[in-house]
Design an enzyme around this catalytic site. Sequence first.
Site, PDB file in Angstrom:
ATOM      1  N   LYS A  12      -9.696 -31.102 -35.646  1.00 18.16           N
ATOM      2  CA  LYS A  12      -9.635 -30.491 -36.969  1.00 18.16           C
ATOM      3  C   LYS A  12      -8.185 -30.207 -37.386  1.00 18.16           C
ATOM      4  CE  LYS A  12     -14.263 -28.405 -36.594  1.00 18.16           C
ATOM      5  NZ  LYS A  12     -15.105 -27.216 -36.879  1.00 18.16           N
ATOM      6  N   ARG A 116     -19.336 -32.312 -25.264  1.00 12.14           N
ATOM      7  CA  ARG A 116     -19.658 -30.906 -25.562  1.00 12.14           C
ATOM      8  C   ARG A 116     -19.053 -29.969 -24.514  1.00 12.14           C
ATOM      9  NH1 ARG A 116     -21.031 -29.534 -30.653  1.00 12.14           N
ATOM     10  NH2 ARG A 116     -21.658 -27.540 -29.784  1.00 12.14           N
ATOM     11  N   THR A 122     -19.669 -22.992 -29.524  1.00  9.80           N
ATOM     12  CA  THR A 122     -19.190 -22.825 -30.909  1.00  9.80           C
ATOM     13  C   THR A 122     -18.308 -21.584 -31.116  1.00  9.80           C
ATOM     14  OG1 THR A 122     -21.222 -23.921 -31.615  1.00  9.80           O
ATOM     15  CG2 THR A 122     -19.973 -22.762 -33.306  1.00  9.80           C
ATOM     16  N   ARG A 133     -12.133 -25.020 -26.651  1.00  5.15           N
ATOM     17  CA  ARG A 133     -12.306 -23.800 -27.463  1.00  5.15           C
ATOM     18  C   ARG A 133     -12.063 -22.531 -26.645  1.00  5.15           C
ATOM     19  NH1 ARG A 133     -17.765 -25.921 -30.619  1.00  5.15           N
ATOM     20  NH2 ARG A 133     -16.695 -27.142 -32.234  1.00  5.15           N
ATOM     21  N   HIS A 156     -14.321 -31.002 -33.292  1.00  5.92           N
ATOM     22  CA  HIS A 156     -15.764 -31.278 -33.409  1.00  5.92           C
ATOM     23  C   HIS A 156     -16.197 -32.246 -32.312  1.00  5.92           C
ATOM     24  CE1 HIS A 156     -19.626 -32.521 -35.050  1.00  5.92           C
ATOM     25  NE2 HIS A 156     -19.248 -33.747 -34.717  1.00  5.92           N
TER      26      HIS A 156
HETATM   27  O1  CDP Z   1     -19.153 -27.251 -33.978  1.00  2.00           O
HETATM   28  P1  CDP Z   1     -20.435 -26.962 -33.247  1.00  2.00           P
HETATM   29  O2  CDP Z   1     -21.298 -28.195 -33.058  1.00  2.00           O
HETATM   30  O3  CDP Z   1     -20.194 -26.227 -31.950  1.00  2.00           O
HETATM   31  O4  CDP Z   1     -21.286 -25.918 -34.146  1.00  2.00           O
HETATM   32  P2  CDP Z   1     -22.309 -26.158 -35.353  1.00  2.00           P
HETATM   33  O5  CDP Z   1     -23.429 -25.159 -35.206  1.00  2.00           O
HETATM   34  O6  CDP Z   1     -22.676 -27.592 -35.493  1.00  2.00           O
HETATM   35  O7  CDP Z   1     -21.464 -25.686 -36.610  1.00  2.00           O
HETATM   36  C1  CDP Z   1     -20.482 -26.506 -37.180  1.00  2.00           C
HETATM   37  C2  CDP Z   1     -19.266 -25.650 -37.521  1.00  2.00           C
HETATM   38  O8  CDP Z   1     -19.705 -24.603 -38.406  1.00  2.00           O
HETATM   39  C3  CDP Z   1     -18.613 -24.927 -36.357  1.00  2.00           C
HETATM   40  O9  CDP Z   1     -17.696 -25.738 -35.626  1.00  2.00           O
HETATM   41  C4  CDP Z   1     -17.912 -23.781 -37.077  1.00  2.00           C
HETATM   42  O10 CDP Z   1     -16.689 -24.197 -37.644  1.00  2.00           O
HETATM   43  C5  CDP Z   1     -18.905 -23.469 -38.211  1.00  2.00           C
HETATM   44  N1  CDP Z   1     -19.794 -22.314 -37.914  1.00  2.00           N
HETATM   45  C6  CDP Z   1     -19.496 -21.078 -38.481  1.00  2.00           C
HETATM   46  O11 CDP Z   1     -18.528 -20.947 -39.211  1.00  2.00           O
HETATM   47  N2  CDP Z   1     -20.290 -19.990 -38.205  1.00  2.00           N
HETATM   48  C7  CDP Z   1     -21.329 -20.098 -37.369  1.00  2.00           C
HETATM   49  N3  CDP Z   1     -22.048 -19.005 -37.107  1.00  2.00           N
HETATM   50  C8  CDP Z   1     -21.633 -21.341 -36.779  1.00  2.00           C
HETATM   51  C9  CDP Z   1     -20.839 -22.433 -37.074  1.00  2.00           C
HETATM   52 MG    MG Z   2     -22.481 -29.291 -34.294  1.00  5.69          MG
END
Ligand code: CDP
Ligand code: MG
Length: 203
Positions: A12, A116, A122, A133, A156
């Site tokens: 990102k 992952r 996340t 992360r 991502h």
């Molecule tokens: O990126 P990841 O697959 O771990 O998480 P996701 O559930 O697919 O969500 C995509 C993106 O949304 C995350 O990388 C965060 O930037 C954002 N997000 C957020 O802002 N608040 C949350 N509670 C969950 C996700």
């Molecule tokens: Mg995701």
Amino acid sequence: MLQAERTFIAIKSESIQRGLIGDFVTRFERRGMKLVACKMVVPTRELMESHYKKTDEWFLKVGTNKTKYLQEHGVNVAESPIDIGKGVQQALVNSFIGKPVLAMIWEGANAVALGRKTVGSTDPMSADIGSIRGDFTIESQGLAESSDRAIRTLIHASGSVDEGKDEIAMWFTPAEIIDYPLVLEEVLYGDNWGHCANYQDKV
Ligand code: CDP
Ligand code: MG
């Protein structure tokens, strides 16, 4: 039999600004994954809306968490959790517009699960130390929620094999994906090498 798998990984823009491209790429290389496509992209809103096309289940989960956090901090929340979740998705999409992302495809056995694991969970506060992360930020879900923006998760990684296939098709044309043998594969996979990389089928 080992199967070749591909995962979509995107560094990102916040990480590009912090000079972390090399550190992140090293982690995938060091693990033994193979880079088969890589380019810098300034994504359009259309691309980001299909990339982060989320389900009602996701809106509800994210919206409920955020509502709980805000209420615990004395904020009166009028919107429904689903609408709050949709707001997070819009903030997320907006955070990508007009800025470069490094889009990559990494290949190998269990590439999606390893992607992952390498990236971590996340919320960076609960991501394992040793994951990207978990190692490269002070960000947390709470910090993002109190600042009314998406969590800055640095990178991502596809969440499942099917998600990976969809994302690869969104971000790359088949001609941009390079088939080539890597000596590392012979060392890592031994006799299963041809099957794992599907290399013999491709040449
Ligand atoms: O990126 P990841 O697959 O771990 O998480 P996701 O559930 O697919 O969500 C995509 C993106 O949304 C995350 O990388 C965060 O930037 C954002 N997000 C957020 O802002 N608040 C949350 N509670 C969950 C996700
Ligand atoms: Mg995701």
